[in-house]
Structures are given as structure tokens and as C-alpha cells.
Design a protein around this motif. Sequence first.
Motif, PDB file in Angstrom:
ATOM      1  N   THR A  10      40.624  32.181  54.835  1.00 42.02           N
ATOM      2  CA  THR A  10      41.013  31.707  53.507  1.00 42.02           C
ATOM      3  C   THR A  10      40.222  32.384  52.387  1.00 42.02           C
ATOM      4  N   ASP A  11      40.660  32.156  51.159  1.00 39.39           N
ATOM      5  CA  ASP A  11      39.908  32.547  49.957  1.00 39.39           C
ATOM      6  C   ASP A  11      39.611  31.264  49.173  1.00 39.39           C
ATOM      7  N   ILE A  12      38.411  31.183  48.613  1.00 38.31           N
ATOM      8  CA  ILE A  12      38.049  29.988  47.831  1.00 38.31           C
ATOM      9  C   ILE A  12      37.338  30.413  46.553  1.00 38.31           C
ATOM     10  N   ILE A  13      37.704  29.780  45.458  1.00 38.58           N
ATOM     11  CA  ILE A  13      37.014  30.029  44.185  1.00 38.58           C
ATOM     12  C   ILE A  13      36.207  28.777  43.837  1.00 38.58           C
ATOM     13  N   VAL A  14      34.929  28.943  43.522  1.00 32.71           N
ATOM     14  CA  VAL A  14      34.147  27.797  43.025  1.00 32.71           C
ATOM     15  C   VAL A  14      33.883  27.979  41.534  1.00 32.71           C
ATOM     16  N   LEU A  42      45.318  32.405  54.740  1.00 31.27           N
ATOM     17  CA  LEU A  42      46.013  31.381  53.965  1.00 31.27           C
ATOM     18  C   LEU A  42      45.093  30.876  52.842  1.00 31.27           C
ATOM     19  N   PRO A  43      45.056  31.599  51.723  1.00 33.65           N
ATOM     20  CA  PRO A  43      44.112  31.229  50.657  1.00 33.65           C
ATOM     21  C   PRO A  43      44.357  29.821  50.133  1.00 33.65           C
ATOM     22  N   VAL A  44      43.283  29.015  50.111  1.00 28.07           N
ATOM     23  CA  VAL A  44      43.423  27.642  49.618  1.00 28.07           C
ATOM     24  C   VAL A  44      42.940  27.548  48.165  1.00 28.07           C
ATOM     25  N   GLN A  45      41.931  28.313  47.824  1.00 22.19           N
ATOM     26  CA  GLN A  45      41.302  28.393  46.493  1.00 22.19           C
ATOM     27  C   GLN A  45      40.489  27.163  46.114  1.00 22.19           C
ATOM     28  N   SER A  46      40.996  25.947  46.402  1.00 25.09           N
ATOM     29  CA  SER A  46      40.218  24.736  46.109  1.00 25.09           C
ATOM     30  C   SER A  46      40.735  23.589  46.977  1.00 25.09           C
ATOM     31  N   THR A  86      34.605  33.866  49.646  1.00 24.31           N
ATOM     32  CA  THR A  86      34.270  32.862  48.634  1.00 24.31           C
ATOM     33  C   THR A  86      33.813  33.551  47.350  1.00 24.31           C
ATOM     34  N   PHE A  87      34.295  33.053  46.226  1.00 20.52           N
ATOM     35  CA  PHE A  87      34.012  33.700  44.950  1.00 20.52           C
ATOM     36  C   PHE A  87      33.639  32.670  43.893  1.00 20.52           C
ATOM     37  N   ILE A  88      32.823  33.120  42.931  1.00 20.37           N
ATOM     38  CA  ILE A  88      32.611  32.329  41.717  1.00 20.37           C
ATOM     39  C   ILE A  88      33.713  32.710  40.743  1.00 20.37           C
ATOM     40  N   PHE A  89      34.283  31.744  40.078  1.00 20.01           N
ATOM     41  CA  PHE A  89      35.342  32.024  39.103  1.00 20.01           C
ATOM     42  C   PHE A  89      34.871  33.072  38.088  1.00 20.01           C
ATOM     43  N   SER A  90      35.728  34.040  37.860  1.00 22.12           N
ATOM     44  CA  SER A  90      35.398  35.109  36.912  1.00 22.12           C
ATOM     45  C   SER A  90      36.522  35.126  35.875  1.00 22.12           C
ATOM     46  N   VAL A  91      36.175  34.903  34.637  1.00 26.68           N
ATOM     47  CA  VAL A  91      37.237  34.768  33.631  1.00 26.68           C
ATOM     48  C   VAL A  91      37.857  36.140  33.355  1.00 26.68           C
ATOM     49  N   ARG A  92      39.190  36.210  33.412  1.00 26.18           N
ATOM     50  CA  ARG A  92      39.903  37.467  33.181  1.00 26.18           C
ATOM     51  C   ARG A  92      40.630  37.391  31.851  1.00 26.18           C
ATOM     52  N   ARG A  93      40.446  38.441  31.071  1.00 33.85           N
ATOM     53  CA  ARG A  93      41.011  38.444  29.724  1.00 33.85           C
ATOM     54  C   ARG A  93      42.547  38.351  29.738  1.00 33.85           C
ATOM     55  N   THR A 123      46.642  30.660  37.349  1.00 34.50           N
ATOM     56  CA  THR A 123      46.128  30.765  35.978  1.00 34.50           C
ATOM     57  C   THR A 123      44.861  31.614  35.835  1.00 34.50           C
ATOM     58  N   TYR A 124      44.149  31.838  36.966  1.00 32.74           N
ATOM     59  CA  TYR A 124      42.910  32.631  36.905  1.00 32.74           C
ATOM     60  C   TYR A 124      43.175  34.112  37.154  1.00 32.74           C
ATOM     61  N   CYS A 125      44.382  34.463  37.588  1.00 32.17           N
ATOM     62  CA  CYS A 125      44.584  35.757  38.246  1.00 32.17           C
ATOM     63  C   CYS A 125      45.225  36.811  37.339  1.00 32.17           C
ATOM     64  N   ILE A 126      44.715  38.001  37.421  1.00 32.09           N
ATOM     65  CA  ILE A 126      45.177  39.091  36.564  1.00 32.09           C
ATOM     66  C   ILE A 126      46.288  39.921  37.223  1.00 32.09           C
ATOM     67  N   SER A 174      40.766  45.058  39.164  1.00 31.78           N
ATOM     68  CA  SER A 174      40.447  44.177  38.027  1.00 31.78           C
ATOM     69  C   SER A 174      40.180  42.746  38.429  1.00 31.78           C
ATOM     70  N   ILE A 175      40.170  42.466  39.722  1.00 34.08           N
ATOM     71  CA  ILE A 175      40.266  41.066  40.146  1.00 34.08           C
ATOM     72  C   ILE A 175      39.113  40.202  39.631  1.00 34.08           C
ATOM     73  N   ARG A 176      37.892  40.747  39.636  1.00 39.74           N
ATOM     74  CA  ARG A 176      36.749  40.019  39.090  1.00 39.74           C
ATOM     75  C   ARG A 176      35.900  40.973  38.258  1.00 39.74           C
ATOM     76  N   GLU A 177      35.042  40.378  37.426  1.00 39.77           N
ATOM     77  CA  GLU A 177      34.230  41.180  36.506  1.00 39.77           C
ATOM     78  C   GLU A 177      33.416  42.260  37.230  1.00 39.77           C
TER      79      GLU A 177
HETATM   80  N1  5AD Z   1      37.856  34.790  39.728  1.00 34.52           N
HETATM   81  C1  5AD Z   1      37.389  34.632  40.987  1.00 34.52           C
HETATM   82  N2  5AD Z   1      38.106  34.920  42.068  1.00 34.52           N
HETATM   83  C2  5AD Z   1      39.363  35.372  41.898  1.00 34.52           C
HETATM   84  N3  5AD Z   1      40.317  35.718  42.782  1.00 34.52           N
HETATM   85  C3  5AD Z   1      41.408  36.114  42.085  1.00 34.52           C
HETATM   86  N4  5AD Z   1      41.181  36.033  40.766  1.00 34.52           N
HETATM   87  C4  5AD Z   1      39.914  35.565  40.616  1.00 34.52           C
HETATM   88  C5  5AD Z   1      39.108  35.242  39.507  1.00 34.52           C
HETATM   89  N5  5AD Z   1      39.554  35.385  38.254  1.00 34.52           N
HETATM   90  C6  5AD Z   1      40.144  35.600  44.216  1.00 34.52           C
HETATM   91  C7  5AD Z   1      41.149  34.616  44.812  1.00 34.52           C
HETATM   92  C8  5AD Z   1      42.121  35.522  45.504  1.00 34.52           C
HETATM   93  C9  5AD Z   1      41.241  36.670  45.929  1.00 34.52           C
HETATM   94  C10 5AD Z   1      41.969  37.925  46.251  1.00 34.52           C
HETATM   95  O1  5AD Z   1      40.400  36.867  44.819  1.00 34.52           O
HETATM   96  O2  5AD Z   1      40.467  33.805  45.732  1.00 34.52           O
HETATM   97  O3  5AD Z   1      42.759  34.919  46.589  1.00 34.52           O
END
Ligand code: 5AD
Length: 471
Positions: A334-338, A294-298, A365-372, A195-198, A81-84
Motif C-alpha cells: 500500500t501507499d500511505i500519506i500522514v 492497493l494504496p489506502v492513503q489513510s 509511507t509519505f508525509i503530505f507534501s503540498v503541491r501547487r 485532492t493532494y495529487c498533481i 513532481s509527486i512530492r517536493e
Molecule cells: N504528498 C505526499 N504523498 C503523495 N503521494 C501523491 N501525492 C502526494 C503528496 N502531495 C503519494 C501517494 C501515492 C504515491 C504514488 O505518492 O501515496 O499513492
Amino acid sequence: MLLPDRKEEATRDKRKYKTVKYSIDSKSKNKYKGKTFYLKTYGCQMNERDSETLAAMLKQLGFKEEKDYRKADFLLLNTCSIRENAHNKAFGMLGRFKHLKQTRPEIVIGLCGCMAQETSVCEELLKNYKFVNLVFGTHNLDKLPILVDKAFSSDERQIEVYSREQDLVEDLPVIRSNKYKAYVNIIYGCDKFCTYCIVPYTRGRERSRKKEDILKEVDTLVKDGYKEITVLGQNVNAYGKDLYDDYFMGELLEDIAKTGIPRIRFMTSHPWDFTDKMIEVIGKYDNIMPSVHLPVQSGSSKILKLMGRRYTRESYLELFDKIKKIVKNVTISTDIIVGFPGETEEDFEETLSLCEYCKYDNAFTFIFSVRRGTPAEKLKDNTTLKEKEGRLYRLNEVVNKYFLENNKKLEGKVVKVLVEGNSTKSNMYYGYSETNKLINFTSKKDITVGDIVDVKITSAKTWSLDGEVVE
Ligand code: 5AD
Ligand code: SF4
């Protein structure tokens, strides 16, 4: 029918859970002899490891694995379920199963894993995917034999998803997909609630396995000739906090290192729980691989606060520097969300400058994906998808530059590689170095999968290196 409830999934209490032993009743063993299953896994290593158990349970019931879904009797999707886009992939596969069901109505279709833990997904399945016979979540995976039995013996749909974690189950069967590399769960769930994570909703509260059970599993892997284990958890650094007063991730890593398993990796680490003891142990033992995710996210403290990450840019960099200083030759990924809601161009540039400083060896690297149902769903988001895509592109340009630059430094050096197989190119082998780099290489002497060999690096690429075995 039992549907998940997001409010209940979000609750945490101090209740002690029990550890129980899995067993299958003798009448069920081989009951489905002659039938086949198709299992498809989406998502992270935790799901991959769960699927190794799902497959083993099905084999106990007598099912044989079938790689072509069109020929199987039982079709199961272990979902993420992590992203759409993970959702879309699973629903796409269900579409294909629907066609199959029209020509082979006797097949049983199941969906499990993280998507099953979402109320909205279950509602969608109930309404528009009536051909799905069986749905169960992450908390009752061990009940697969009972659920499969119900699904095969009745026309009624079986939907059994618990909102809360149940007992911790040991002695689950497993058929590992690799003979030399194994996953070992040490902690389930996550209490961080970024706050973004399911994940905290779909996987429940943090529950550590008892150290004795973990060490017994590793000892068995050593005896069975395994060369590498990856210690798994949504946040491995929280290990032990729910169970012990004085035994945590650092202590566990040290005990695992003492089992003598040649290679130990661990993932994923939250920067907030990364202790000095852990860094000391990683630096001290040669069989703990010098490779830290070591996920930084931003890179912006403002965005990190909105994400609920519990660290700042400065404290992250302090930890980063400490790990680099104490663990010799360590590589950090790392993991990064933009495009998180509220991320301005300045915030994004802080992420770029952090990447320029950290020169990561790998980055997802990921684009933010809104999770319900997550807190970030309610945040105001002024950035367009086009802008977010532009940021992702610029970020990838920066991180890729450093992957190549770091890899170039290895040219002419000798690295230890665990041989995993023959690559598609003729006469080439592939495997990973201690620092988790993919190496494609040739060998004049006889080598076999599972060997650890010395490889001299001849040329570096962005995502892999070429080399030859040292004579
Ligand atoms: N949108 C985008 N990326 C996400 N991740 C987790 N939730 C979301 C989201 N809603 C990414 C984070 C996390 C990785 C496993 O997935 O970067 O570390
Ligand atoms: Fe999600 Fe944060 Fe937990 Fe990782 S630490 S699983 S990103 S809530």
C-alpha cells in the motif's frame, strides 16, 4: 515558446483522440553520430518506461549513451513532481549542470517529464536557469527528435510544453533496460483528481491504448524471451472505460494471461475501480502474480473524504478482505500519506489500526507534501512538521513489524524466484518471488539470470529473505 496552463490541464472533455504511428524522417537518422547523451530519470515506473523510449529515440538520432554527465554532449533530466523532494533533487542536478556549462558551453541541457508540466517550474527555469536549452512535457515526448534538432541548431531556448494531451502515439521505439522484465503501458493519465495529487494535471486525462496494440506488444515480449511484464498506468483499473463498452481491466488481464507470458504484475490500482471480474481473473490464472498494490492513503473515512478518494475505511476493508479470500496466498502492499491537512491524532490512530488489521507485506509511507495548484493546497493545516515526522515514525514502526512477521511465515517454505542477478555478497543471487518479495539466495547448481528457480527460504528479514536453490 509554449508554457503549460494549470486551468487547461485540469479540463476534461469527451473528445476522441486519435492513435497515430511514430516515425522518424530518414534525414534525422544518425544525424548526431559521434555525440553522446546522459539521461537521468526521477520518479515512478511510468517515467522509467518513458526514459526507455527517450533513450531509443536519441539512439536513432545517432547519439550514444554516456553514464558520466561530465562527458556528455546532451544532458537530459526526466523529472517527477509527486512530492517536493523530487523537485529538489532535479534542481540540485541542474546546479551541477550549470557548473559544467561554464567549462563546456557547447553542451545542450534539457528537462522533460512531470516538472516541465508545471507553470511555476517553467517560470523558474526561464528566470533563474537560463542555461537550460530545452524543456518539453509529458504530452510531446514523441517530438524529441525535432526538439533536439532545434536545440542543437539554434541558440534560442526551446520551451514547448502542451497543457493538453495530444494523440496517442504507437510504435515508439524502445530500448528496454532489462532483458527479462518489461514495462507495458496500458493507460496514460488519471481522472481521479485526489485532492493532494498533481498527476492528473501533469499526465492529462485517462487514455487507454487499444487492446490489439497492447496484446501485440506482449506477444513480441513472449517471443523475445521475456519472463515478466508489469502492466502500467496511473490507475490501471480504469483501463478501457474511455474506449470500450464491454472490455475493461479484467478482460484485458485475462487476454494478457492467455499470451503465456510467465509472470504478470500490474500497477497501480485505485481501490475504487477494483472490480470482481479483476479479482476473479487474478485468482484464476497462475501467471498473474498474487501481489496487489492497493494504496489506502489513510485509515480515516473523514480524511479519505478530504482526499477525494471515493471510498471509506469500511469499503476499502471490504475490498481488501475479498481479495485476500479469493486470491490464494496474495500479498498486498500500500501507499500511505500522514499529516494530510485536518488529520488529527484520532484520524492518524485509525490509520495505525487499519495497518494492524491489514498487516501489509509492503508499504510506502509519505508525509503530505503540498503541491501547487491542487485542491489540498487550500485546506487548513494545523499539524506541525515535527508532529508529522512523529506520525511517520510511528507508522513505520507498525508496518515494519508486519513485514517481518509475514516474512517469518515463509521460513522453511519453497518459493519461485525469477533470477535477476548476482548480489553484492559473493556467491549470492537475488530475485523476486511471485509475491514480490526480494530473495537473496545461493545455488549449488548452475543457474542464469532469467531462470525461474525454486528457492527454500532459510531466514527472514524485514525487507528481504535469504534462501537456497532446491536441488
Ligand atoms: N504528498 C505526499 N504523498 C503523495 N503521494 C501523491 N501525492 C502526494 C503528496 N502531495 C503519494 C501517494 C501515492 C504515491 C504514488 O505518492 O501515496 O499513492
Ligand atoms: Fe494521483 Fe489519485 Fe490519480 Fe493516483 S489515483 S495518480 S493518487 S489522482
